[in-house]
Design a protein around this motif. Structure first.
Motif, PDB file in Angstrom:
ATOM      1  N   SER A  19       0.826  -1.210   0.000  1.00 26.73           N
ATOM      2  CA  SER A  19       0.000   0.000   0.000  1.00 26.73           C
ATOM      3  C   SER A  19       0.863   1.264   0.000  1.00 26.73           C
ATOM      4  N   GLU A  68     -14.168   7.946   7.584  1.00 29.32           N
ATOM      5  CA  GLU A  68     -13.373   8.915   6.833  1.00 29.32           C
ATOM      6  C   GLU A  68     -12.868   8.300   5.529  1.00 29.32           C
ATOM      7  N   LYS A  69     -12.459   7.049   5.576  1.00 26.97           N
ATOM      8  CA  LYS A  69     -11.965   6.387   4.364  1.00 26.97           C
ATOM      9  C   LYS A  69     -13.060   6.320   3.295  1.00 26.97           C
ATOM     10  N   ARG A  89     -12.833   4.346   9.496  1.00 28.47           N
ATOM     11  CA  ARG A  89     -13.528   3.721   8.368  1.00 28.47           C
ATOM     12  C   ARG A  89     -14.471   4.728   7.697  1.00 28.47           C
ATOM     13  N   LEU A  94     -13.432   9.792   1.829  1.00 22.91           N
ATOM     14  CA  LEU A  94     -12.289  10.151   0.997  1.00 22.91           C
ATOM     15  C   LEU A  94     -12.263   9.351  -0.304  1.00 22.91           C
ATOM     16  N   ALA A  95     -12.760   8.127  -0.269  1.00 19.34           N
ATOM     17  CA  ALA A  95     -12.864   7.344  -1.506  1.00 19.34           C
ATOM     18  C   ALA A  95     -13.849   8.019  -2.463  1.00 19.34           C
ATOM     19  N   ARG A 101     -10.840  17.249   9.900  1.00 18.66           N
ATOM     20  CA  ARG A 101     -10.039  16.193  10.538  1.00 18.66           C
ATOM     21  C   ARG A 101      -9.399  16.699  11.818  1.00 18.66           C
ATOM     22  N   SER A 152      -5.478   7.683   7.108  1.00 19.79           N
ATOM     23  CA  SER A 152      -6.670   7.659   7.954  1.00 19.79           C
ATOM     24  C   SER A 152      -6.832   6.318   8.653  1.00 19.79           C
ATOM     25  N   ASP A 153      -7.274   6.374   9.921  1.00 21.71           N
ATOM     26  CA  ASP A 153      -7.581   5.161  10.675  1.00 21.71           C
ATOM     27  C   ASP A 153      -9.088   4.981  10.845  1.00 21.71           C
ATOM     28  N   TYR A 198      -6.399   9.584   2.604  1.00 24.04           N
ATOM     29  CA  TYR A 198      -6.938   8.223   2.676  1.00 24.04           C
ATOM     30  C   TYR A 198      -5.911   7.263   3.270  1.00 24.04           C
ATOM     31  N   SER A 199      -4.670   7.351   2.817  1.00 24.17           N
ATOM     32  CA  SER A 199      -3.641   6.417   3.278  1.00 24.17           C
ATOM     33  C   SER A 199      -3.286   6.632   4.739  1.00 24.17           C
TER      34      SER A 199
END
Length: 427
Positions: free
Chosen positions: A313, A368-369, A366, A372-373, A419, A363-364, A360-361
């Protein structure tokens, strides 16, 4: 009651040997015999807390113990430590203050208080609490590690270095001290020493609390072969010295105030230039802060030994970031050369897409991910639509061109502010 419980006695053997997974099994057996024994619940919670990823279970267990014995300071102190690891600073501070109230002469109460202040970024109060814990117990390794952390986060590098030397002289295999020593050396710019300490931390504790952070520190020390990345680290350590509230004022409120004042400042040319220059530098700083890690990883891809340390990743994000960073300006340049405004728009959005990608990379969360996706897909659709527009539509007017580009600057900044306020972000 617990002393006569045979399962408890077996659990204590593993507990004292720090074999917490085995201890947990027998603590559960002991609880089947004595379900309301607060001592068993406390030691079970501690065993769970010491196992990576078991913090939420440990919190549930210690809350059961507190419900049975609400005036036991150690239970509130352990709750504070668990809340701290979970990133719940407010709850951690409340539990630690309750522990201090119940046992003002207990070292563990102040260790919990220092942990709560460290989790909220209140370095001065963390230093006070850690010093008080050391006054009560001069040999406390936890308090020493907390004091080292608080000192280095305030930029007191020399004082932290002396304390690290003293602590490691007593116990060279103390993981928390090794971990702090690595970050302190990184902060001082002593990269070889940092790698040594992080390597030792990974050897001593590859899977538990400090393993992931030590791996990141080791990578930071390798990335710091680049002068630009060393500058980034210095800025990062400087920013970390501010509390969360101070960072909110510096990185959110001040830029918003300046944006609001721009119309009024336009009457004075030099005031407008100064405010505009600040906002431009702010955006460049904002951009670099979010892509520096990926750019550092891109540099590491050239080193075969360092490349093996990176995850798939991390490699993928580094390559995508490099693509956006270099191809975006190329598209903008071609668009200007060919007088194709849509190419300029697609290049600008390609360049800007590296920010949500790196959000995105890092972020912890879910939730937020997912957001961001969706944001990244939106960026991609703008890029593809702009490229498609090159073949079938006339050029944009200047106002339309500006309006097409401004959102790519505003959207990431707004999300960065969200954030900073609502998430425990790395930025």
């Amino acid at each position: 009651m617990s002393q006569s419980n045979p399962s408890y006695q077996r659990a204590k053997v593993f507990y004292e040997q720090k074999r917490y997974a085995e201890a947990e099994k027998y603590f559960h057996e002991a609880l089947s015999i004595s379900p309301r024994d607060a001592t068993i619940l406390y030691e079970l919670a501690f065993s769970q807390y010491m196992q990576t990823g078991r913090e939420k279970t440990a919190l549930e267990t210690i809350q059961r113990a507190i419900a049975i014995e609400p005036n036991e300071s150690h239970q509130h102190a352990l709750a504070a430590l668990i809340f701290s690891v979970l990133g719940k600073s407010k709850e951690s501070l409340e539990s630690a203050q309750r522990a201090v109230e119940l046992a003002p002469d207990d070292r563990l109460s102040f260790v919990a208080l220092a942990s709560a202040y460290l989790s909220s970024g209140n370095w001065k109060e963390a230093e006070k609490a850690a010093r008080e814990a050391l006054r009560l117990d001069p040999d406390s390794p936890s308090a020493s590690s907390q004091l080292i952390h608080a000192l280095r986060m305030q930029g007191k590098k020399d004082e932290a270095k002396i304390l690290i030397g003293q602590t490691l002289a007593k116990d060279p295999e103390r993981v928390a001290t090794r971990h702090n020593a690595g970050w302190a050396a990184l902060q001082r710019g002593e990269m070889d020493e940092a790698r040594e300490h992080f390597g030792e931390t990974l050897r001593l504790d590859p899977e538990n609390q400090y393993g992931g952070s030590a791996r990141e520190g080791f990578l930071q020390a390798i990335r710091a072969q680049s002068l630009l990345y060393r500058i980034h680290l210095k800025i990062g350590f400087w920013v970390a010295r501010f509390s969360r509230g101070q960072r909110t004022w510096l990185f959110i409120i001040l830029p918003i105030v300046l944006i609001k004042l721009l119309p009024a400042l336009s009457a004075n040319r030099w005031s407008l230039v100064a405010a505009g220059s600040f906002l431009g530098l702010y955006w460049l700083f904002f951009l670099w802060r979010h892509i520096a890690e990926s750019m550092g990883n891109l540099i590491l891809l050239k080193d075969s030994s360092a490349r093996r340390v990176l995850s798939i990743s991390e490699k993928r994000i580094a390559i995508l970031t490099g693509t956006g960073l270099f191809m975006g300006p190329i598209l903008i340049g071609f668009g200007a050369w060919l007088s194709q405004d849509t190419l300029i728009v697609s290049g600008a959005w390609l360049f800007g897409s590296i920010i949500p990608l790196n959000f995105y990379s890092n972020s912890d969360s879910r939730m937020e991910k997912v957001f961001l996706a969706i944001l990244s897909i939106f960026y991609l659709s703008i890029i593809l639509a702009s490229l498609g527009g090159t073949f079938y539509r006339s050029n944009l007017g200047t106002p339309e061109l500006i309006a097409s580009i401004i959102p790519l600057f505003i959207l990431p900044a707004i999300w960065s502010w969200v954030r900073l306020i609502f998430f425990r972000a790395k930025s």
